[in-house]
Design an enzyme around this catalytic site. Structure first.
Site, PDB file in Angstrom:
ATOM      1  N   HIS A 320     -63.076 -19.729  54.565  1.00 43.67           N
ATOM      2  CA  HIS A 320     -63.265 -20.863  53.680  1.00 43.67           C
ATOM      3  C   HIS A 320     -64.494 -21.535  54.094  1.00 43.67           C
ATOM      4  CE1 HIS A 320     -62.338 -24.475  51.611  1.00 43.67           C
ATOM      5  NE2 HIS A 320     -61.329 -23.779  50.852  1.00 43.67           N
ATOM      6  N   ASP A 378     -55.074 -18.945  49.065  1.00 38.25           N
ATOM      7  CA  ASP A 378     -54.605 -18.058  47.898  1.00 38.25           C
ATOM      8  C   ASP A 378     -54.313 -16.902  48.607  1.00 38.25           C
ATOM      9  OD1 ASP A 378     -55.759 -19.467  45.907  1.00 38.25           O
ATOM     10  OD2 ASP A 378     -57.802 -18.828  46.566  1.00 38.25           O
TER      11      ASP A 378
HETATM   12  N1  CMC Z   1     -64.206 -10.932  54.913  1.00 38.32           N
HETATM   13  C1  CMC Z   1     -64.931 -10.553  55.802  1.00 38.32           C
HETATM   14  N2  CMC Z   1     -66.287 -11.343  56.204  1.00 38.32           N
HETATM   15  C2  CMC Z   1     -66.327 -12.677  55.779  1.00 38.32           C
HETATM   16  C3  CMC Z   1     -65.053 -13.089  54.708  1.00 38.32           C
HETATM   17  C4  CMC Z   1     -64.327 -12.156  54.392  1.00 38.32           C
HETATM   18  N3  CMC Z   1     -63.216 -12.606  53.683  1.00 38.32           N
HETATM   19  N4  CMC Z   1     -65.604 -14.146  54.514  1.00 38.32           N
HETATM   20  C5  CMC Z   1     -66.601 -14.728  55.378  1.00 38.32           C
HETATM   21  N5  CMC Z   1     -67.041 -13.533  55.849  1.00 38.32           N
HETATM   22  C6  CMC Z   1     -68.238 -13.486  56.784  1.00 38.32           C
HETATM   23  C7  CMC Z   1     -69.599 -13.380  56.109  1.00 38.32           C
HETATM   24  O1  CMC Z   1     -69.926 -11.949  55.756  1.00 38.32           O
HETATM   25  C8  CMC Z   1     -70.535 -14.001  56.986  1.00 38.32           C
HETATM   26  O2  CMC Z   1     -70.775 -13.009  57.832  1.00 38.32           O
HETATM   27  P1  CMC Z   1     -72.281 -13.354  58.718  1.00 38.32           P
HETATM   28  O3  CMC Z   1     -72.412 -14.653  59.327  1.00 38.32           O
HETATM   29  O4  CMC Z   1     -72.584 -12.034  59.716  1.00 38.32           O
HETATM   30  O5  CMC Z   1     -73.184 -13.311  57.498  1.00 38.32           O
HETATM   31  C9  CMC Z   1     -69.683 -15.196  57.585  1.00 38.32           C
HETATM   32  O6  CMC Z   1     -68.262 -14.583  57.463  1.00 38.32           O
HETATM   33  C10 CMC Z   1     -69.686 -16.437  56.718  1.00 38.32           C
HETATM   34  O7  CMC Z   1     -69.508 -16.397  55.355  1.00 38.32           O
HETATM   35  P2  CMC Z   1     -70.027 -17.206  54.127  1.00 38.32           P
HETATM   36  O8  CMC Z   1     -70.215 -16.104  52.917  1.00 38.32           O
HETATM   37  O9  CMC Z   1     -71.423 -17.534  54.787  1.00 38.32           O
HETATM   38  O10 CMC Z   1     -69.111 -18.324  54.100  1.00 38.32           O
HETATM   39  P3  CMC Z   1     -69.299 -19.299  52.810  1.00 38.32           P
HETATM   40  O11 CMC Z   1     -68.668 -20.525  53.359  1.00 38.32           O
HETATM   41  O12 CMC Z   1     -70.334 -19.228  51.857  1.00 38.32           O
HETATM   42  O13 CMC Z   1     -67.932 -18.403  51.762  1.00 38.32           O
HETATM   43  C11 CMC Z   1     -65.994 -17.759  51.195  1.00 38.32           C
HETATM   44  C12 CMC Z   1     -66.539 -18.788  51.850  1.00 38.32           C
HETATM   45  C13 CMC Z   1     -64.260 -18.433  50.947  1.00 38.32           C
HETATM   46  C14 CMC Z   1     -66.539 -17.589  49.676  1.00 38.32           C
HETATM   47  C15 CMC Z   1     -65.758 -16.549  51.745  1.00 38.32           C
HETATM   48  O14 CMC Z   1     -65.234 -16.687  52.972  1.00 38.32           O
HETATM   49  C16 CMC Z   1     -65.073 -15.408  51.194  1.00 38.32           C
HETATM   50  O15 CMC Z   1     -65.745 -14.736  50.165  1.00 38.32           O
HETATM   51  N6  CMC Z   1     -63.683 -15.321  51.154  1.00 38.32           N
HETATM   52  C17 CMC Z   1     -63.075 -14.267  50.541  1.00 38.32           C
HETATM   53  C18 CMC Z   1     -62.826 -15.079  49.169  1.00 38.32           C
HETATM   54  C19 CMC Z   1     -61.714 -16.086  49.082  1.00 38.32           C
HETATM   55  O16 CMC Z   1     -60.523 -15.764  49.724  1.00 38.32           O
HETATM   56  N7  CMC Z   1     -61.843 -17.227  48.320  1.00 38.32           N
HETATM   57  C20 CMC Z   1     -60.910 -18.209  48.260  1.00 38.32           C
HETATM   58  C21 CMC Z   1     -61.374 -19.527  49.074  1.00 38.32           C
HETATM   59  S1  CMC Z   1     -60.262 -20.564  49.090  1.00 38.32           S
HETATM   60  C22 CMC Z   1     -59.631 -21.124  47.639  1.00 38.32           C
HETATM   61  C23 CMC Z   1     -60.699 -21.769  47.044  1.00 38.32           C
HETATM   62  O17 CMC Z   1     -61.526 -22.848  47.327  1.00 38.32           O
HETATM   63  O18 CMC Z   1     -60.728 -21.558  45.644  1.00 38.32           O
END
Ligand code: CMC
Length: 443
Positions: A320, A378
């Site tokens: 998240h 989710d």
């Molecule tokens: N699986 C594997 N690696 C992950 C994941 C994941 N689900 N989420 C983040 N990472 C890694 C990412 O690759 C990155 O690694 P590095 O630092 O080595 O580059 C690190 O963790 C930080 O990720 P980020 O993409 O910079 O984090 P963000 O804050 O931009 O993204 C997120 C947050 C929710 C979009 C992301 O965690 C994600 O894509 N999760 C899966 C989709 C999901 O479950 N979304 C629902 C969110 S909750 C409900 C809502 O708000 O709608």
């Protein structure tokens, strides 16, 4: 290239030594620090451009507060989520979705008479203009229900002309109540259409969540009895999804509304944004991922892929942007999930078993621990919806039903803010410098 370094922090002024690489050279800049009632202070950068000729750069808004708000507070490190000051755990356990809706939209917990009036108003706005039914026939039967929702919610503005004047407070209230009231009807119709079943009208003797289940699952051929455990679980899921501060879809609604667009159009914009798998579409993506994994023996393979930087695959339902220790909504739903599965006797469903195994393995894996990637709301809502017999494609639609309340509350707050201006971000341009047009034959 310029540099910007905070060199002093007084009570409410941050002195920045901003040294842009511009003809004027170094320009020290005093930025006011604004303090909310809770949470980090913010640097007021409104005069940065006027005084330095520089924009600020923050793609993804990781350091930017886009507005002032009194609705929802999140402390991502501590796993705190408050609506109008009330902890989400207490609201989920002790309140109802419509009471939370009233709280978010009006600002305080309603008295009994205020609550009765609100429920009465929502209940009596749940029917649709009959001609709206015709819109559904224009969609293919296999259309994604979110595609239908974007269309029909936007189309509400073509039907309710008497609540489009956003400068009229009364009309704003009517439009808000219409949206909260009609979303379950529109959502259930999207489902019925996809199934080729007749639409079911709302019933005024049922609660919001009961009515939603009734409109989705009842048939003209036999009586449908709403299971109170399922209705309560759905109500809880709706409460937990009702608002979440300035997330992507809420920011979309605010940005759309900042131009003076009508509320129906703004909420349609929010639905479009919510659809993405990184946001509301994640609950659907969780189930699709579990189906793709198929068996618990294949979990290590997918965990490996999630860690591989060259593989775009991510574990859906994990991580998240704001919660870096745990998602308090996920904690509440974790228990509800167990409750629903045991009531429905679904503990043995292989997909649900797989989900539990995946959760366990990911929680113990150093990659996920280091990056603070925990199951989010989710992850569990998808599992509960699946156990309740709700088709995967409807998961995000139900999220949209719940989040409409937050979108409306945030839109209303923005409309009532006298300092509100059209949202108009700037950019760091990295395209071509001026060049002369070349005739096609000479390119
Ligand atoms: N699986 C594997 N690696 C992950 C994941 C994941 N689900 N989420 C983040 N990472 C890694 C990412 O690759 C990155 O690694 P590095 O630092 O080595 O580059 C690190 O963790 C930080 O990720 P980020 O993409 O910079 O984090 P963000 O804050 O931009 O993204 C997120 C947050 C929710 C979009 C992301 O965690 C994600 O894509 N999760 C899966 C989709 C999901 O479950 N979304 C629902 C969110 S909750 C409900 C809502 O708000 O709608």
């Amino acid at each position: 290239m310029g540099t910007a370094e905070m060199i002093e922090d007084e009570q409410d002024i941050a002195k920045l030594d901003v040294t842009p690489d511009l003809p004027g050279g170094s320009k020290p800049l005093d930025l006011p620090i604004l303090q909310g009632t809770m949470g980090p202070s913010v640097l007021d950068i409104r005069k940065v451009y006027a005084e330095t000729d520089c924009f600020t750069f923050d793609p993804g808004f990781t350091s930017t507060a886009s507005c002032e708000s009194k609705i929802t507070f999140i402390d991502g490190d501590k796993g705190v989520l408050l609506h109008r000051g009330y902890p989400i755990e207490e609201l989920a356990e002790q309140s109802s979705f419509l009471e939370v809706a009233s709280l978010l939209i009006e600002g305080d917990l309603p008295t009994q008479s205020q609550y009765d009036a609100f429920v009465n108003d929502i209940t009596h706005h749940s029917m649709l203009h009959e001609q709206l039914r015709g819109f559904y026939d224009g969609f293919r039967r296999d259309a994604h229900p979110m595609a239908i929702m974007v269309g029909v919610v936007g189309a509400l503005s073509a039907f309710y002309h008497d609540s489009l004047d956003i400068s009229d407070e009364k009309q704003r209230i009517i439009a808000s109540h219409r949206l909260v009231a009609k979303m379950p009807t529109l959502a259930a119709m999207a489902y019925k259409y996809s199934m080729g079943q007749p639409f079911v009208y709302p019933r005024n003797d049922l609660s919001y969540s009961e009515n939603l289940l009734h409109m989705m699952f009842s048939m003209p051929t036999e009586e449908y009895k709403v299971d109170p455990v399922l209705a309560r679980a759905l109500d809880k899921i709706l409460i937990l999804h009702a608002d979440h501060e300035q997330n992507a879809s809420t920011s979309t609604v605010r940005l759309a509304g900042s131009s003076g667009a009508n509320p129906f159009a703004c909420i349609a914009a929010g639905i479009a944004c919510l659809w993405g798998p990184a946001h509301g579409g994640a609950n659907e993506a969780v189930l699709n991922m579990l189906e793709e994994i198929g068996h618990k023996d294949r979990i290590p393979e997918f965990i490996k892929r999630a860690k591989d930087k060259d593989d775009p695959f991510r574990l859906m339902g994990f991580g998240h942007r704001v919660y870096k220790n745990y998602d308090p909504r996920a904690q509440v739903l974790h228990n509800t999930c167990k409750e629903v599965l045991s009531v429905l006797g679904h503990q043995d469903d292989p997909l649900l078993e797989l989900a539990q195994e995946l959760e366990k393995i990911a929680l113990e894996d150093p990659y996920f621990i280091e990056k603070k990637l925990y199951p989010n709301v989710d992850f569990y809502s998808g599992i509960i919806f699946k156990a309740m017999g709700i088709p995967t494609s409807m998961f995000t639609v139900l999220f949209a039903v719940a989040r409409t309340v937050g979108w409306i509350a945030q839109w209303k707050e923005m409309m009532e803010d006298p300092s509100q201006r059209i949202g108009r971000p700037r950019q760091l341009y990295t395209g071509h410098t001026p060049r002369s047009f070349v005739e096609r034959a000479k390119r």
